[in-house]
Design a protein around this motif. Structure first.
Motif, PDB file in Angstrom:
ATOM      1  N   HIS A  87       7.413  11.841   1.161  1.00 47.48           N
ATOM      2  CA  HIS A  87       8.040  13.049   1.720  1.00 47.48           C
ATOM      3  C   HIS A  87       7.032  13.734   2.645  1.00 47.48           C
ATOM      4  O   HIS A  87       6.535  14.815   2.328  1.00 47.48           O
ATOM      5  CB  HIS A  87       8.448  14.013   0.597  1.00 47.48           C
ATOM      6  CG  HIS A  87       9.157  13.361  -0.551  1.00 47.48           C
ATOM      7  ND1 HIS A  87       8.535  13.085  -1.763  1.00 47.48           N
ATOM      8  CD2 HIS A  87      10.435  12.922  -0.665  1.00 47.48           C
ATOM      9  CE1 HIS A  87       9.412  12.507  -2.575  1.00 47.48           C
ATOM     10  NE2 HIS A  87      10.562  12.398  -1.938  1.00 47.48           N
ATOM     11  N   PRO A  88       6.711  13.133   3.791  1.00 46.16           N
ATOM     12  CA  PRO A  88       5.627  13.661   4.633  1.00 46.16           C
ATOM     13  C   PRO A  88       5.873  15.071   5.158  1.00 46.16           C
ATOM     14  O   PRO A  88       4.926  15.827   5.368  1.00 46.16           O
ATOM     15  CB  PRO A  88       5.541  12.651   5.782  1.00 46.16           C
ATOM     16  CG  PRO A  88       6.866  11.950   5.790  1.00 46.16           C
ATOM     17  CD  PRO A  88       7.318  11.916   4.374  1.00 46.16           C
ATOM     18  N   GLY A  89       7.139  15.442   5.356  1.00 47.03           N
ATOM     19  CA  GLY A  89       7.422  16.767   5.883  1.00 47.03           C
ATOM     20  C   GLY A  89       7.150  17.892   4.920  1.00 47.03           C
ATOM     21  O   GLY A  89       7.136  19.072   5.299  1.00 47.03           O
ATOM     22  N   MET A  90       6.918  17.562   3.669  1.00 46.58           N
ATOM     23  CA  MET A  90       6.706  18.582   2.646  1.00 46.58           C
ATOM     24  C   MET A  90       5.286  19.152   2.675  1.00 46.58           C
ATOM     25  O   MET A  90       5.050  20.284   2.258  1.00 46.58           O
ATOM     26  CB  MET A  90       6.974  17.959   1.274  1.00 46.58           C
ATOM     27  CG  MET A  90       7.003  18.927   0.118  1.00 46.58           C
ATOM     28  SD  MET A  90       7.164  18.061  -1.459  1.00 46.58           S
ATOM     29  CE  MET A  90       8.682  17.154  -1.183  1.00 46.58           C
ATOM     30  N   VAL A  91       4.340  18.372   3.161  1.00 51.38           N
ATOM     31  CA  VAL A  91       2.936  18.769   3.110  1.00 51.38           C
ATOM     32  C   VAL A  91       2.574  19.613   4.329  1.00 51.38           C
ATOM     33  O   VAL A  91       2.844  19.213   5.466  1.00 51.38           O
ATOM     34  CB  VAL A  91       2.028  17.529   3.037  1.00 51.38           C
ATOM     35  CG1 VAL A  91       0.566  17.945   2.965  1.00 51.38           C
ATOM     36  CG2 VAL A  91       2.402  16.662   1.834  1.00 51.38           C
ATOM     37  N   LYS A  92       1.995  20.771   4.072  1.00 48.23           N
ATOM     38  CA  LYS A  92       1.562  21.659   5.159  1.00 48.23           C
ATOM     39  C   LYS A  92       0.063  21.443   5.369  1.00 48.23           C
ATOM     40  O   LYS A  92      -0.765  21.978   4.639  1.00 48.23           O
ATOM     41  CB  LYS A  92       1.853  23.120   4.784  1.00 48.23           C
ATOM     42  CG  LYS A  92       3.343  23.393   4.558  1.00 48.23           C
ATOM     43  CD  LYS A  92       3.614  24.840   4.237  1.00 48.23           C
ATOM     44  CE  LYS A  92       3.176  25.227   2.845  1.00 48.23           C
ATOM     45  NZ  LYS A  92       3.955  24.569   1.795  1.00 48.23           N
ATOM     46  N   MET A  93      -0.249  20.632   6.380  1.00 52.57           N
ATOM     47  CA  MET A  93      -1.640  20.229   6.591  1.00 52.57           C
ATOM     48  C   MET A  93      -1.913  20.094   8.082  1.00 52.57           C
ATOM     49  O   MET A  93      -1.144  19.455   8.792  1.00 52.57           O
ATOM     50  CB  MET A  93      -1.896  18.885   5.882  1.00 52.57           C
ATOM     51  CG  MET A  93      -3.333  18.418   5.898  1.00 52.57           C
ATOM     52  SD  MET A  93      -3.492  16.800   5.056  1.00 52.57           S
ATOM     53  CE  MET A  93      -3.119  17.242   3.359  1.00 52.57           C
ATOM     54  N   PRO A  94      -2.998  20.689   8.577  1.00 51.45           N
ATOM     55  CA  PRO A  94      -3.338  20.521  10.000  1.00 51.45           C
ATOM     56  C   PRO A  94      -3.591  19.054  10.316  1.00 51.45           C
ATOM     57  O   PRO A  94      -4.064  18.284   9.467  1.00 51.45           O
ATOM     58  CB  PRO A  94      -4.620  21.342  10.160  1.00 51.45           C
ATOM     59  CG  PRO A  94      -4.707  22.215   8.957  1.00 51.45           C
ATOM     60  CD  PRO A  94      -3.969  21.530   7.866  1.00 51.45           C
ATOM     61  N   ALA A  95      -3.286  18.674  11.556  1.00 51.11           N
ATOM     62  CA  ALA A  95      -3.455  17.276  11.965  1.00 51.11           C
ATOM     63  C   ALA A  95      -4.883  16.797  11.757  1.00 51.11           C
ATOM     64  O   ALA A  95      -5.121  15.628  11.411  1.00 51.11           O
ATOM     65  CB  ALA A  95      -3.055  17.105  13.426  1.00 51.11           C
ATOM     66  N   ALA A  96      -5.847  17.705  11.924  1.00 57.60           N
ATOM     67  CA  ALA A  96      -7.262  17.334  11.767  1.00 57.60           C
ATOM     68  C   ALA A  96      -7.570  16.905  10.336  1.00 57.60           C
ATOM     69  O   ALA A  96      -8.518  16.155  10.095  1.00 57.60           O
ATOM     70  CB  ALA A  96      -8.162  18.505  12.165  1.00 57.60           C
ATOM     71  N   GLU A  97      -6.768  17.367   9.373  1.00 51.44           N
ATOM     72  CA  GLU A  97      -6.944  16.957   7.975  1.00 51.44           C
ATOM     73  C   GLU A  97      -5.997  15.827   7.605  1.00 51.44           C
ATOM     74  O   GLU A  97      -6.338  14.946   6.824  1.00 51.44           O
ATOM     75  CB  GLU A  97      -6.707  18.151   7.048  1.00 51.44           C
ATOM     76  CG  GLU A  97      -7.713  19.277   7.204  1.00 51.44           C
ATOM     77  CD  GLU A  97      -7.377  20.463   6.319  1.00 51.44           C
ATOM     78  OE1 GLU A  97      -6.647  20.270   5.330  1.00 51.44           O
ATOM     79  OE2 GLU A  97      -7.828  21.579   6.622  1.00 51.44           O
ATOM     80  N   GLU A  98      -4.789  15.867   8.183  1.00 54.41           N
ATOM     81  CA  GLU A  98      -3.783  14.860   7.832  1.00 54.41           C
ATOM     82  C   GLU A  98      -4.206  13.461   8.257  1.00 54.41           C
ATOM     83  O   GLU A  98      -4.048  12.490   7.501  1.00 54.41           O
ATOM     84  CB  GLU A  98      -2.439  15.207   8.474  1.00 54.41           C
ATOM     85  CG  GLU A  98      -1.360  14.179   8.179  1.00 54.41           C
ATOM     86  CD  GLU A  98      -0.046  14.484   8.870  1.00 54.41           C
ATOM     87  OE1 GLU A  98       0.725  13.531   9.113  1.00 54.41           O
ATOM     88  OE2 GLU A  98       0.219  15.674   9.172  1.00 54.41           O
ATOM     89  N   VAL A  99      -4.764  13.340   9.450  1.00 53.72           N
ATOM     90  CA  VAL A  99      -5.117  12.014   9.967  1.00 53.72           C
ATOM     91  C   VAL A  99      -6.130  11.312   9.060  1.00 53.72           C
ATOM     92  O   VAL A  99      -5.902  10.167   8.635  1.00 53.72           O
ATOM     93  CB  VAL A  99      -5.627  12.110  11.422  1.00 53.72           C
ATOM     94  CG1 VAL A  99      -6.222  10.785  11.862  1.00 53.72           C
ATOM     95  CG2 VAL A  99      -4.487  12.521  12.347  1.00 53.72           C
TER      96      VAL A  99
END
Length: 416
Positions: A87-99
């Motif tokens: 469920h990737p849309g559920m996580v609130k994370m900046p791209a700099a951390e998500e990648v």
């Protein structure tokens, strides 16, 4: 003491099986020398706790192993990551951390690890057998494997667990050895309860975790659990408040059919009595708010919900049917989630505010929509860590009271 290596160990160390195997063996040899292990032993499996992204060093380590052509040598499961890949849309994370978080999870898969991403690998098809030598990370998984299953592992931290998986070897030391698995401290539980609540097991776990220190606890007088999930809750709480990696429950766990077996014929070094008041006090410390406080969310499943726990929860939701749509987050393993979906068990459950979370956990990842209200939980581990990790106020309660609170919109416990 000089560490004795087999011919295959030496071959790995010398680089004959590739640079990644050599690096893993070099680290494992240094670790084994540090703890005084005389030799290494074969393991049947591993569980890796390094999928949670904490910074560049962890990612660099795993990606170097991938670049060197490394592969795990035994069936290897993965603990939760920092991201819900289902469920990737559920996580609130900046791209700099998500990648990098995604890269870290992917890199472990490239080493040949299984995409389990659960803190409860013992409730998957990779559950070890009694007496099996394994190398596991993740505190609740370690204590469950040792105590409830009777498998053998030490508390392996990040990188060492992966080095064991990469080599198929672990140091012959600590809880891998029979003589080091005997009980040291006795807890006599004086809480008559023929139908024990989940909270009793959580409270006992919290108490023995704080009081055991580095000694293996033995619990006498613990009621027969309804199921292994109550033992899961006990072990997770004990590993949260202390360093417990193995507990014996007399007449319940496999290495403690009698008190004498649990202590391997020795006398306990100390005896502590646990009263109902002790349990209640331990549980009370988990809550930071009183009854009646407004509830923003419910979070269940730390450790991850088993199929059996889901089967207790779903009828509860239908019965209590929250009128208010306060979200009820349930952390669970992707294999369990897939089974539920195949069974059609989750059909229509979103109407009750149910939000399944896979691959991660709500106390380590930015998932909760609101952090300004109280979060209810039935997990001693979640209640212990969440205030510090994500800054929420917590109310601990039985699962039924968590659902009642979601329906009422405020904290409801017991007869209140």
């Amino acid at each position: 003491m000089t560490l004795e290596l087999s011919g295959r160990d030496q071959s790995m160390l010398d680089g004959e099986q590739g640079p990644s195997a050599a690096a893993a063996m070099k680290i494992l040899v240094a670790f084994s020398n540090a703890v005084g292990a005389p030799s290494l032993l074969d393991i049947a499996g591993a569980h890796i706790d390094g999928c949670l992204y904490h910074g560049k060093a962890g990612l660099d380590f795993v990606e170097r192993l991938v670049e060197g052509g490394g592969r795990v040598q035994v069936p290897t499961t993965l603990n939760v990551g920092s991201f819900d890949l289902i469920h990737p849309g559920m996580v609130k994370m900046p791209a700099a951390e998500e990648v990098p978080a995604r890269r870290l999870m992917r890199a472990h898969l490239e080493l040949g690890c299984q995409a389990t991403f659960t803190c409860a690998p013992y409730q998957t098809r990779f559950r070890p057998g009694f007496g099996e030598q394994i190398a596991w990370g993740e505190s609740n998984a370690i204590v469950f494997a040792n105590s409830v299953v009777g498998a053998r592992t030490n508390r392996y931290g990040d990188f060492i667990d992966l080095c064991c998986a990469m080599t198929g070897r672990a140091p012959a030391w600590g809880l891998q050895l029979s003589e080091n698995r005997r009980g040291r401290i006795l807890f006599e539980l004086a809480v008559p309860d023929p139908e024990p609540s989940d909270s009793l097991f959580v409270g006992v776990g919290l108490f023995i975790g704080q009081a055991s220190g580095d000694r293996i606890p033995v619990v006498a007088g613990l009621p027969q659990p309804r199921d292994e999930d109550q033992l899961k809750a006990l072990g997770a709480s004990a590993a949260t408040t202390g360093a417990v990696a193995l507990f014996h429950a007399v007449g319940i766990t496999p290495e403690a059919s009698t008190l004498d077996e649990a202590f391997q014929g020795h006398a306990p070094e100390a005896t502590i009595r646990i009263s109902r008041a002790d349990v209640d006090q331990a549980l009370a410390r988990l809550s930071t708010v009183r009854d009646g406080a407004p509830v923003a969310a419910v979070s269940l499943g730390t450790p991850h919900f088993s199929h059996e726990e889901w089967m207790r929860l779903l009828p509860m939701l239908r019965e209590i049917a929250p009128g208010r749509r306060i979200p009820i987050y349930v952390n669970t393993g992707r294999a369990t989630l897939t089974r539920l979906q195949e069974e059609g068990a989750l059909a229509g459950m979103e109407a009750f505010g149910l939000i399944p979370v896979a691959d991660t956990c709500t106390y380590v990842t930015s998932i909760l929509e609101r952090l300004d209200g109280v979060v209810m939980t039935n997990s001693g581990k979640w209640a212990h860590y969440a205030p510090g990790n994500i800054g929420v106020s917590v109310a601990f309660a039985e699962m039924r009271d968590c659902i009642r609170s979601a329906a009422a919109g405020h904290v409801v416990r017991g007869a209140s």
